[in-house]
Scaffold this motif. Structure first.
Motif, PDB file in Angstrom:
ATOM      1  N   HIS A  76      96.022  -2.833 -74.916  1.00 35.81           N
ATOM      2  CA  HIS A  76      95.335  -3.957 -75.564  1.00 35.81           C
ATOM      3  C   HIS A  76      93.837  -3.707 -75.746  1.00 35.81           C
ATOM      4  O   HIS A  76      93.100  -4.623 -76.115  1.00 35.81           O
ATOM      5  CB  HIS A  76      95.554  -5.234 -74.766  1.00 35.81           C
ATOM      6  CG  HIS A  76      96.963  -5.743 -74.837  1.00 35.81           C
ATOM      7  ND1 HIS A  76      97.360  -6.711 -75.734  1.00 35.81           N
ATOM      8  CD2 HIS A  76      98.073  -5.392 -74.149  1.00 35.81           C
ATOM      9  CE1 HIS A  76      98.653  -6.946 -75.576  1.00 35.81           C
ATOM     10  NE2 HIS A  76      99.108  -6.157 -74.623  1.00 35.81           N
TER      11      HIS A  76
ATOM     12  N   ASN B 142     103.269 -15.168 -72.457  1.00 37.44           N
ATOM     13  CA  ASN B 142     101.801 -15.144 -72.395  1.00 37.44           C
ATOM     14  C   ASN B 142     101.184 -16.517 -72.140  1.00 37.44           C
ATOM     15  O   ASN B 142      99.979 -16.628 -71.921  1.00 37.44           O
ATOM     16  CB  ASN B 142     101.233 -14.548 -73.682  1.00 37.44           C
ATOM     17  CG  ASN B 142     101.362 -13.041 -73.708  1.00 37.44           C
ATOM     18  OD1 ASN B 142     101.268 -12.385 -72.685  1.00 37.44           O
ATOM     19  ND2 ASN B 142     101.584 -12.475 -74.888  1.00 37.44           N
TER      20      ASN B 142
ATOM     21  N   GLN C 240     108.875 -14.898 -65.664  1.00 33.67           N
ATOM     22  CA  GLN C 240     107.524 -14.506 -65.263  1.00 33.67           C
ATOM     23  C   GLN C 240     107.569 -14.304 -63.757  1.00 33.67           C
ATOM     24  O   GLN C 240     107.866 -15.247 -63.007  1.00 33.67           O
ATOM     25  CB  GLN C 240     106.508 -15.590 -65.599  1.00 33.67           C
ATOM     26  CG  GLN C 240     105.880 -15.503 -66.970  1.00 33.67           C
ATOM     27  CD  GLN C 240     104.914 -14.367 -67.130  1.00 33.67           C
ATOM     28  OE1 GLN C 240     105.308 -13.214 -67.084  1.00 33.67           O
ATOM     29  NE2 GLN C 240     103.663 -14.685 -67.376  1.00 33.67           N
TER      30      GLN C 240
ATOM     31  N   GLU D 278     105.267  -7.619 -66.537  1.00 35.33           N
ATOM     32  CA  GLU D 278     104.479  -6.909 -67.541  1.00 35.33           C
ATOM     33  C   GLU D 278     104.786  -5.418 -67.561  1.00 35.33           C
ATOM     34  O   GLU D 278     104.156  -4.670 -68.308  1.00 35.33           O
ATOM     35  CB  GLU D 278     102.987  -7.112 -67.274  1.00 35.33           C
ATOM     36  CG  GLU D 278     102.502  -8.541 -67.441  1.00 35.33           C
ATOM     37  CD  GLU D 278     102.567  -9.039 -68.874  1.00 35.33           C
ATOM     38  OE1 GLU D 278     102.795  -8.202 -69.780  1.00 35.33           O
ATOM     39  OE2 GLU D 278     102.416 -10.241 -69.087  1.00 35.33           O
TER      40      GLU D 278
ATOM     41  N   PHE E 233      96.472 -19.181 -73.434  1.00 33.88           N
ATOM     42  CA  PHE E 233      97.035 -17.909 -73.871  1.00 33.88           C
ATOM     43  C   PHE E 233      96.212 -16.776 -73.261  1.00 33.88           C
ATOM     44  O   PHE E 233      95.001 -16.916 -73.033  1.00 33.88           O
ATOM     45  CB  PHE E 233      96.972 -17.857 -75.395  1.00 33.88           C
ATOM     46  CG  PHE E 233      97.669 -16.680 -76.024  1.00 33.88           C
ATOM     47  CD1 PHE E 233      99.037 -16.550 -75.965  1.00 33.88           C
ATOM     48  CD2 PHE E 233      96.935 -15.706 -76.695  1.00 33.88           C
ATOM     49  CE1 PHE E 233      99.678 -15.475 -76.562  1.00 33.88           C
ATOM     50  CE2 PHE E 233      97.557 -14.635 -77.287  1.00 33.88           C
ATOM     51  CZ  PHE E 233      98.937 -14.509 -77.227  1.00 33.88           C
ATOM     52  N   VAL E 234      96.854 -15.631 -72.983  1.00 37.07           N
ATOM     53  CA  VAL E 234      96.149 -14.573 -72.252  1.00 37.07           C
ATOM     54  C   VAL E 234      94.918 -14.059 -73.006  1.00 37.07           C
ATOM     55  O   VAL E 234      93.889 -13.751 -72.386  1.00 37.07           O
ATOM     56  CB  VAL E 234      97.099 -13.412 -71.920  1.00 37.07           C
ATOM     57  CG1 VAL E 234      98.116 -13.831 -70.870  1.00 37.07           C
ATOM     58  CG2 VAL E 234      97.806 -12.881 -73.149  1.00 37.07           C
ATOM     59  N   ASP E 235      94.986 -13.945 -74.337  1.00 37.71           N
ATOM     60  CA  ASP E 235      93.816 -13.473 -75.076  1.00 37.71           C
ATOM     61  C   ASP E 235      92.667 -14.466 -74.976  1.00 37.71           C
ATOM     62  O   ASP E 235      91.499 -14.076 -74.875  1.00 37.71           O
ATOM     63  CB  ASP E 235      94.169 -13.237 -76.542  1.00 37.71           C
ATOM     64  CG  ASP E 235      94.956 -11.956 -76.737  1.00 37.71           C
ATOM     65  OD1 ASP E 235      95.012 -11.141 -75.803  1.00 37.71           O
ATOM     66  OD2 ASP E 235      95.528 -11.767 -77.829  1.00 37.71           O
TER      67      ASP E 235
ATOM     68  N   GLU F 240      93.349 -14.672 -66.542  1.00 37.22           N
ATOM     69  CA  GLU F 240      93.944 -15.997 -66.334  1.00 37.22           C
ATOM     70  C   GLU F 240      93.562 -16.557 -64.959  1.00 37.22           C
ATOM     71  O   GLU F 240      93.227 -17.741 -64.837  1.00 37.22           O
ATOM     72  CB  GLU F 240      95.463 -15.920 -66.470  1.00 37.22           C
ATOM     73  CG  GLU F 240      95.960 -15.734 -67.897  1.00 37.22           C
ATOM     74  CD  GLU F 240      95.953 -17.013 -68.715  1.00 37.22           C
ATOM     75  OE1 GLU F 240      95.565 -18.078 -68.184  1.00 37.22           O
ATOM     76  OE2 GLU F 240      96.337 -16.946 -69.898  1.00 37.22           O
TER      77      GLU F 240
ATOM     78  N   ARG G 200     102.451  -5.725 -81.151  1.00 37.75           N
ATOM     79  CA  ARG G 200     101.661  -6.941 -81.002  1.00 37.75           C
ATOM     80  C   ARG G 200     101.799  -7.803 -82.246  1.00 37.75           C
ATOM     81  O   ARG G 200     102.178  -7.337 -83.317  1.00 37.75           O
ATOM     82  CB  ARG G 200     100.183  -6.584 -80.762  1.00 37.75           C
ATOM     83  CG  ARG G 200      99.910  -6.139 -79.338  1.00 37.75           C
ATOM     84  CD  ARG G 200      98.641  -5.339 -79.234  1.00 37.75           C
ATOM     85  NE  ARG G 200      98.811  -4.020 -79.808  1.00 37.75           N
ATOM     86  CZ  ARG G 200      99.146  -2.948 -79.092  1.00 37.75           C
ATOM     87  NH1 ARG G 200      99.330  -3.053 -77.810  1.00 37.75           N
ATOM     88  NH2 ARG G 200      99.293  -1.778 -79.676  1.00 37.75           N
TER      89      ARG G 200
ATOM     90  N   LYS H 278      95.481  -9.233 -67.862  1.00 37.89           N
ATOM     91  CA  LYS H 278      95.994 -10.580 -68.110  1.00 37.89           C
ATOM     92  C   LYS H 278      95.888 -11.434 -66.856  1.00 37.89           C
ATOM     93  O   LYS H 278      95.387 -12.568 -66.895  1.00 37.89           O
ATOM     94  CB  LYS H 278      97.452 -10.515 -68.569  1.00 37.89           C
ATOM     95  CG  LYS H 278      97.676  -9.925 -69.952  1.00 37.89           C
ATOM     96  CD  LYS H 278      99.142 -10.010 -70.331  1.00 37.89           C
ATOM     97  CE  LYS H 278      99.402  -9.446 -71.718  1.00 37.89           C
ATOM     98  NZ  LYS H 278     100.829  -9.582 -72.111  1.00 37.89           N
TER      99      LYS H 278
END
Length: 625
Positions: free
Chosen positions: A430, A375, A495, A462, A44-46, A409, A307, A405
């Motif tokens: 973010h 994500n 994507q 995005e 996941f991006v976070d 990644e 979010r 992001k």
């Protein structure tokens, strides 16, 4: 836990033993399931950004205190650069949550209730899936239970051991997330509302524990002091509209679904009854849980809706769970069985969602759906494309991402936490822009690169479509005219990444990737016999030469391009395509021999500069005549 001693009668002891067996069976099954899902689930991006923070160890960061980043660093240091290793500390900590909840409940209400509460914690989807992702909620949940346990013990008797547990919980919470302030505040209010709680707050040992917990916020306070309160401002001001909106009404429906309806109802009853109970510990749990959940419900009418926030009330549910066994004990057997069944189904559903996310074929089928997991998607394919492009470019080529992001990644996939990132609205939305600047990873563009070759990676999905042309033009201002990109469409283009080989500084008119819109058919439309296609397309600076029609990735010939459409230039007022207003296209596709069912319509846009760009596809249904 000494079940027989606590339970009293032989029948109660047998029930406690049965509940204990159920707990440990669930513990093993859920643990194995989470381990397997965490092993195969894309990053996941976070999580990727927390990994990047862990590679730049610090006491605090722009978006969070330090603990989450430290745990990601611990995971990859011990297990290598694999997503399961990164998640392993969180998985292990998450498995302590139901066990700790069972211990707390057993101490206060008996062994049988303890095992039941612990089992429900594993089936509660929000708690049962903790640890699948390397997120701060895991440590926050653990810290909540430590503070909750200490608070209940202190209500019975103030001693140094309980104060020490409280201090430990407060420290972990302070190092987890800004949101833990809500748990602290509600816990303080709950103690103030209880006579025994006010007695607890008069003890110096408790205030010593509170002081230790407060000191743990020092790194975050210092970071904000040194950076103009950027983190605090983002968490409390920038990300929230602070205007009343009715989306908060969705809270009850969403939470009832995520908690599962019967368990949600049982918690509501437990909270309401508990606040009227004469036992301090019962009222304490009820107040703590109810005020947290209701507080986030009220916040939902004013707070961020862009979010994900459905997980915020989890500390409240953990506080209410010890009271649930006593509530459902009065229910008819059929309702108790339904509660267990629906809770189990809820957990399986959420785990199933994560499994679906990890299966490329299933993810591709969801490309046109609102719940498409963007994500999680496309990062391995992007890393492969970047490595392939870089291998054919000059030695020393830099990889530059257009947003955090992509930078995070790619950083994890390529083992490089130093990938520069352009300034991007996403970085600010973010709260990551200040951190990128502190690391020296925010780049201004060609002014920073001199004549060095650069592979620029842009994630067009995005950017809102209405802002995409302005984004391209902004890229031109920073890096110069954009050469024909390598287009990477993942999952039918849901994507979408563009890779630009910027091998030297360039000057001239702004040239950008092509843009298009299919006006007919609408996405998901049905057709039989022949499919009528119409729309428009243009390309800044050079224009398009032709537009090719694709069905399921196979060319069906060129569409008639160059039809007059004055509305396009009127909407995209800054466009410099020399073809305006002749940018429309139309045509038709014979569907003879095309099997009934879902198919994908796409475009291949041929620029006058030699570029060939595949446009994202949209679904249509072929029905039998």
């Amino acid at each position: 836990m000494r079940d027989a001693a606590v339970a009293g009668t032989g029948s109660d002891a047998a029930q406690a033993r049965s509940a204990r067996r159920v707990f440990w069976v669930l513990f093993g099954l859920v643990g194995l399931a989470k381990l397997w899902v965490a092993w195969r689930l894309p990053l996941f991006v976070d999580e990727a950004f927390y990994w990047q923070e862990g590679q730049h160890l610090a006491a605090a960061y722009s978006d969070l205190p330090g603990l989450t980043a430290w745990l990601t660093r611990l995971g990859v240091e011990l297990g290598g650069d694999h997503r399961l290793a990164l998640r392993m500390p969180f998985l292990l900590l998450s498995m302590a949550v139901p066990w700790l909840l069972a211990r707390i409940t057993a101490r206060e209400f008996g062994g049988r209730d303890g095992w039941i509460a612990g089992s429900l914690a594993m089936l509660l989807p929000l708690a049962g899936t903790l640890g699948l992702l390397a997120l701060p909620d895991v440590a926050m949940a653990f810290a909540t239970l430590l503070c909750m346990s200490a608070g209940a013990r202190l209500l019975r008797k103030v001693d140094a051991g309980s104060a020490l547990v409280l201090a430990f919980g407060l420290v972990i919470g302070a190092l987890s997330h800004y949101r833990f302030i809500a748990v602290i505040g509600v816990g303080f209010i709950a103690l103030l509302l209880l006579a025994d709680g006010r007695r607890v707050l008069r003890d110096a040992r408790v205030w010593m524990a509170i002081a230790i917990g407060a000191a743990a916020w020092a790194p975050l306070v210092a970071w904000n002091f040194d950076n103009a309160d950027a983190g605090l401002r983002f968490q409390l001001v920038d990300r929230h509209p602070w205007r009343f909106h009715l989306e908060g009404l969705w809270f009850l429906a969403v939470q009832a679904l995520l908690v599962t309806p019967l368990l949600f109802a049982a918690m509501a009853v437990a909270g309401a009854r508990g606040m009227r109970d004469g036992t301090p510990q019962v009222r304490y749990f009820a107040l703590l849980g109810s005020l947290v959940v209701l507080g986030f419900f009220g916040l939902g009418f004013f707070a961020d809706t862009e979010r994900v926030s459905f997980h915020w009330p989890l500390p409240g549910y953990l506080a209410l769970l010890p009271l649930v066994p006593a509530v459902i004990r009065r229910w008819p057997k059929v309702w108790r069985r339904l509660l267990w069944a629906t809770a189990g189904l809820g957990l399986v559903s959420v785990l199933g969602y994560y499994v679906a996310v990890s299966v490329p074929g299933l993810r591709m089928q969801a490309a046109a759906e609102k719940w498409y997991p963007s994500n999680f998607a496309g990062w391995d394919a992007l890393a492969g494309a970047v490595e392939a492009e870089r291998a054919t470019m000059p030695a020393g080529t830099r990889v530059v991402a257009d947003n955090f992001k992509v930078g995070a990644e790619l950083g994890f996939a390529l083992g490089d936490p130093e990938i520069p990132v352009l300034d991007h609205p996403l970085n600010h939305r973010h709260g990551r822009a200040p951190q990128l600047r502190l690391w020296g990873l925010e780049t201004a563009g060609r002014a920073d690169w001199a004549e060095d070759p650069v592979l620029l990676v842009v994630a067009t999905s995005e950017v809102r479509y209405r802002e995409l042309l302005a984004h391209y033009q902004s890229l031109c201002e920073r890096v110069g005219p954009l050469p024909p990109p390598r287009v990477l469409n993942v999952d039918h283009g849901r994507q979408r990444f563009l890779l630009f080989r910027l091998e030297a500084a360039a000057e001239g008119a702004c040239v950008t990737p092509a843009m298009a819109w299919v006006e007919q058919p609408a996405s998901g439309a049905s057709a039989s016999g022949r499919l009528q296609v119409a729309g428009w397309a243009f390309k800044e600076g050079v224009g398009l030469e032709r537009v090719e029609l694709l069905v399921d990735g196979t060319s069906r010939g060129d569409l008639r391009y160059g039809l007059r459409n004055t509305g396009v230039a009127a909407y995209w007022q800054t466009s410099t395509d020399p073809n305006h207003p002749a940018v429309g296209f139309e045509g038709e596709v014979p569907l003879e021999g095309v099997a009934p069912g879902r198919h994908w319509l796409g475009l291949r846009l041929h620029g006058r500069d030699g570029s060939v760009e595949a446009w994202p596809e949209q679904p249509f249904e072929v029905v039998a005549p």
